[in-house]
Design an enzyme around this catalytic site. Sequence first.
Site, PDB file in Angstrom:
ATOM      1  N   GLY A 181      -3.883   0.382   3.763  1.00 34.97           N
ATOM      2  CA  GLY A 181      -3.286  -0.451   2.469  1.00 34.97           C
ATOM      3  C   GLY A 181      -2.551  -1.009   1.547  1.00 34.97           C
ATOM      4  O   GLY A 181      -2.021  -2.787   1.325  1.00 34.97           O
ATOM      5  N   GLY A 183      -1.225  -0.009  -1.142  1.00 29.69           N
ATOM      6  CA  GLY A 183       0.350   0.358  -2.019  1.00 29.69           C
ATOM      7  C   GLY A 183       0.978  -0.473  -1.984  1.00 29.69           C
ATOM      8  O   GLY A 183       1.131  -1.415  -1.927  1.00 29.69           O
ATOM      9  N   CYS A 186       3.110  -0.044   0.411  1.00 29.07           N
ATOM     10  CA  CYS A 186       2.646  -0.418   1.986  1.00 29.07           C
ATOM     11  C   CYS A 186       3.036  -1.268   2.189  1.00 29.07           C
ATOM     12  O   CYS A 186       2.593  -2.458   1.530  1.00 29.07           O
ATOM     13  CB  CYS A 186       1.574   0.332   1.377  1.00 29.07           C
ATOM     14  SG  CYS A 186       0.610  -0.640   3.259  1.00 29.07           S
TER      15      CYS A 186
HETATM   16  P1  5GP Z   1       0.350   2.709  -5.278  1.00 30.01           P
HETATM   17  O1  5GP Z   1       0.008   3.475  -6.241  1.00 30.01           O
HETATM   18  O2  5GP Z   1       1.230   3.406  -4.971  1.00 30.01           O
HETATM   19  O3  5GP Z   1       0.074   1.517  -4.654  1.00 30.01           O
HETATM   20  O4  5GP Z   1       0.581   3.184  -3.703  1.00 30.01           O
HETATM   21  C1  5GP Z   1       0.566   4.699  -3.477  1.00 30.01           C
HETATM   22  C2  5GP Z   1      -0.622   5.208  -2.077  1.00 30.01           C
HETATM   23  O5  5GP Z   1       0.644   4.173  -0.984  1.00 30.01           O
HETATM   24  C3  5GP Z   1       0.201   6.642  -1.701  1.00 30.01           C
HETATM   25  O6  5GP Z   1      -0.771   7.118  -2.620  1.00 30.01           O
HETATM   26  C4  5GP Z   1      -0.471   6.304   0.004  1.00 30.01           C
HETATM   27  O7  5GP Z   1      -1.693   5.979  -0.330  1.00 30.01           O
HETATM   28  C5  5GP Z   1       0.103   5.114   0.612  1.00 30.01           C
HETATM   29  N1  5GP Z   1       1.359   4.816   0.514  1.00 30.01           N
HETATM   30  C6  5GP Z   1       2.591   5.674   0.606  1.00 30.01           C
HETATM   31  N2  5GP Z   1       4.111   5.330   1.122  1.00 30.01           N
HETATM   32  C7  5GP Z   1       3.385   4.312   2.407  1.00 30.01           C
HETATM   33  C8  5GP Z   1       3.815   3.365   2.993  1.00 30.01           C
HETATM   34  O8  5GP Z   1       5.312   3.721   3.330  1.00 30.01           O
HETATM   35  N3  5GP Z   1       3.102   2.589   3.796  1.00 30.01           N
HETATM   36  C9  5GP Z   1       1.703   3.002   3.716  1.00 30.01           C
HETATM   37  N4  5GP Z   1       0.898   1.846   4.650  1.00 30.01           N
HETATM   38  N5  5GP Z   1       1.120   3.115   1.989  1.00 30.01           N
HETATM   39  C10 5GP Z   1       2.036   3.976   1.826  1.00 30.01           C
END
Ligand code: 5GP
Length: 345
Positions: A181, A183, A186
């Site tokens: 959660g 991300g 996300c």
């Molecule tokens: P960020 O670095 O952008 O904060 O987080 C990246 C991570 O978000 C990814 O490696 C993956 O674990 C997560 N993530 C990517 N797409 C989604 C999504 O559609 N839903 C959720 N719950 N997590 C995502």
Amino acid sequence: MHIENTVRLDFKDVLIRPKRSTLTSRSEVDITREFKFLHSSEKYHAIPIIAANMDTTGTFEMAQALGKHGLSTALHKHYTIDEYVAFFSRLEEKHTAFYSLGIGDGDWQKFCETMRRAPQGAIRYVCIDVANGYTEAFVAFVRKVRDTYPDLVIMAGNVVTGDMTEELLLSGADIVKVGIGPGSVCTTRKMTGVGYPQLSAVIECADAAHGLGGRICSDGGCTVPGDIAKAYGGGADFVMLGGMLAGHNEAGGETVEVDGKFFKRFYGMSSKDAMDKYAGGVAKYRAAEGKSVLLPARGPVEPTVQQILGGVRSACTYVGARRLKELTMRTTFVRVSMQTNDIFG
Ligand code: 5GP
């Protein structure tokens, strides 16, 4: 129903306290890590940052650009077998790219076929990930991959607690991917109410993993280089980045022009955009758990990499860590109610 009253923390809840040090320059800091793994005999020596296996960040172009600096990329799942085989055949440093797969039959068959056709030993790092790493089917799949390919470096996730970190390591994972959660694109926490503050997840999972000789990768929630330093400070061995690397030339996704300005689309892998693209829409029984945003186009990723590495190196200097490895033991977090002075935006 049960309530846990101990406060769990996110990156925004803490700062790293400076410590006296004998270091004179950031250039003295070594931000590479050397790892042996719990199961695989592979030896890793590089900078433990991994581009997320989202189709907007886990591209061959990203792997090439980050690879030059010793960083890794978890490739997204949507290339063809021919494309993977060609890419991995040319790869010089094996840690540069992780092959990613989910736990469906199709994922498994595609992976086995790619392994069969790629030169022996070309693919050494794999990332098996699902949104919810708590299912028995997931654990069984990790065990199957370990049994079939004993010498791969297997990263598996995502989970956020010590018990499940241990279970995955004992089932064949070398690196457990931590984060539910946090991300940038996300929406799981909004849609389901499920999640765990990322820094505490890292601290608790690292504690569990390191006791067994396993490693963890903090996945999601880093918005600035300081968050990456905090993840390492909390015990993360690797850090995975999506949003911080999105929007660059090497990232996938369409470029959109609005009023003469260029933007790049960035979306979650469980967003409606992703499901429309790869699964023929959002299935009736589920809701999207990711969103889609337009980011101002950011040009080549190289300057961003320099910023990130500079930030982490500087964090090490502030606490007197000559090597990234020492950052965790030299970290004292202070809880804060304010991170930055935002008067000028
Ligand atoms: P960020 O670095 O952008 O904060 O987080 C990246 C991570 O978000 C990814 O490696 C993956 O674990 C997560 N993530 C990517 N797409 C989604 C999504 O559609 N839903 C959720 N719950 N997590 C995502």
